[in-house]
Design a protein around this motif. Structure first.
Motif, mmCIF file in Angstrom:
data_model
loop_
_atom_site.group_PDB
_atom_site.id
_atom_site.type_symbol
_atom_site.label_atom_id
_atom_site.label_comp_id
_atom_site.label_asym_id
_atom_site.label_seq_id
_atom_site.Cartn_x
_atom_site.Cartn_y
_atom_site.Cartn_z
ATOM 1 N N UNK A 6 0.861 -1.180 0.000
ATOM 2 C CA UNK A 6 0.000 0.000 0.000
ATOM 3 C C UNK A 6 0.898 1.232 0.000
ATOM 4 N N UNK A 7 0.592 2.177 -0.873
ATOM 5 C CA UNK A 7 1.375 3.394 -1.017
ATOM 6 C C UNK A 7 0.551 4.561 -0.502
ATOM 7 N N UNK A 8 1.186 5.469 0.232
ATOM 8 C CA UNK A 8 0.480 6.669 0.681
ATOM 9 C C UNK A 8 1.321 7.892 0.359
ATOM 10 N N UNK A 9 0.648 8.969 0.003
ATOM 11 C CA UNK A 9 1.294 10.242 -0.268
ATOM 12 C C UNK A 9 0.448 11.342 0.370
ATOM 13 N N UNK A 10 1.070 12.469 0.612
ATOM 14 C CA UNK A 10 0.349 13.637 1.136
ATOM 15 C C UNK A 10 0.771 14.864 0.349
ATOM 16 N N UNK A 11 -0.058 15.909 0.425
ATOM 17 C CA UNK A 11 0.346 17.170 -0.179
ATOM 18 C C UNK A 11 1.358 17.842 0.748
ATOM 19 N N UNK A 12 1.900 18.965 0.333
ATOM 20 C CA UNK A 12 2.978 19.619 1.080
ATOM 21 C C UNK A 12 2.603 20.002 2.502
ATOM 22 N N UNK A 13 1.364 20.407 2.721
ATOM 23 C CA UNK A 13 0.977 20.826 4.066
ATOM 24 C C UNK A 13 0.384 19.692 4.896
ATOM 25 N N UNK A 14 0.286 18.506 4.332
ATOM 26 C CA UNK A 14 -0.194 17.346 5.080
ATOM 27 C C UNK A 14 -1.689 17.328 5.330
ATOM 28 N N UNK A 15 -2.443 18.190 4.650
ATOM 29 C CA UNK A 15 -3.883 18.245 4.864
ATOM 30 C C UNK A 15 -4.613 17.160 4.078
ATOM 31 N N UNK A 16 -4.123 16.850 2.893
ATOM 32 C CA UNK A 16 -4.750 15.838 2.039
ATOM 33 C C UNK A 16 -3.802 14.667 1.837
ATOM 34 N N UNK A 17 -4.365 13.481 1.812
ATOM 35 C CA UNK A 17 -3.561 12.292 1.591
ATOM 36 C C UNK A 17 -4.281 11.316 0.673
ATOM 37 N N UNK A 18 -3.494 10.447 0.065
ATOM 38 C CA UNK A 18 -4.033 9.456 -0.842
ATOM 39 C C UNK A 18 -3.376 8.121 -0.536
ATOM 40 N N UNK A 19 -4.178 7.084 -0.534
ATOM 41 C CA UNK A 19 -3.702 5.727 -0.264
ATOM 42 C C UNK A 19 -4.185 4.845 -1.413
ATOM 43 N N UNK A 20 -3.309 3.998 -1.930
ATOM 44 C CA UNK A 20 -3.755 3.067 -2.976
ATOM 45 C C UNK A 20 -2.936 1.784 -2.901
ATOM 46 N N UNK A 21 -3.514 0.724 -3.448
ATOM 47 C CA UNK A 21 -2.818 -0.561 -3.432
ATOM 48 C C UNK A 21 -2.200 -0.900 -4.780
ATOM 49 N N UNK A 22 -2.262 0.018 -5.726
ATOM 50 C CA UNK A 22 -1.673 -0.205 -7.031
ATOM 51 C C UNK A 22 -2.497 -1.115 -7.918
ATOM 52 N N UNK A 23 -3.649 -1.549 -7.425
ATOM 53 C CA UNK A 23 -4.496 -2.442 -8.216
ATOM 54 C C UNK A 23 -5.853 -1.794 -8.439
ATOM 55 N N UNK A 24 -6.703 -1.819 -7.417
ATOM 56 C CA UNK A 24 -8.042 -1.266 -7.620
ATOM 57 C C UNK A 24 -8.648 -0.609 -6.392
ATOM 58 N N UNK A 25 -7.959 -0.601 -5.265
ATOM 59 C CA UNK A 25 -8.508 0.020 -4.062
ATOM 60 C C UNK A 25 -7.768 1.317 -3.765
ATOM 61 N N UNK A 26 -8.485 2.310 -3.240
ATOM 62 C CA UNK A 26 -7.918 3.623 -2.996
ATOM 63 C C UNK A 26 -8.679 4.316 -1.876
#
Length: 101
Positions: A6-26
């Motif tokens: 599972x990969x996670x990223x955030x924007x510069x201020x840490x307010x928004x984040x995204x998580x995905x499994x590289x297949x079909x879940x997010x």
């Protein structure tokens, strides 16, 4: 470690984040001013729910830093440990694939 692949990223201020499994879940997560979060998720795996469970377990065990982890490989099992190799919590790793040859 609780959510391999599972990969996670955030924007510069840490307010928004995204998580995905590289297949079909997010999941898309937004931090709220009151300290909570709003999440939307899709796909067959409920990634934000799994992330929240892993986060709660991590904080319940003292929020161990990345520096307090290691990998041990024995002839019986490979595992990642946290805290101490002999007494810390362990997470089993998949057995290595047999060598081709």
């Amino acid at each position: 470690m609780a959510l391999p692949h599972v990969v996670h990223t955030t924007d510069e201020d840490g307010v928004n984040g995204w998580i995905h499994d590289g297949i079909s879940s997010w999941a898309a997560v937004t931090a709220l001013p009151d300290g909570g979060a709003r999440a939307e998720q899709g796909g067959p795996r409920r990634l934000f729910d799994a992330f929240e469970t892993a986060w709660d377990a991590w904080t319940a065990h003292g929020s161990v830093s990345r520096r307090d982890h290691g990998i041990t490989i024995t002839e019986h099992e490979p595992y990642v440990w946290e805290g101490a190799p002999d007494t810390g919590r362990r997470y089993r790793l998949p057995a290595p694939a047999p060598a081709l040859g």
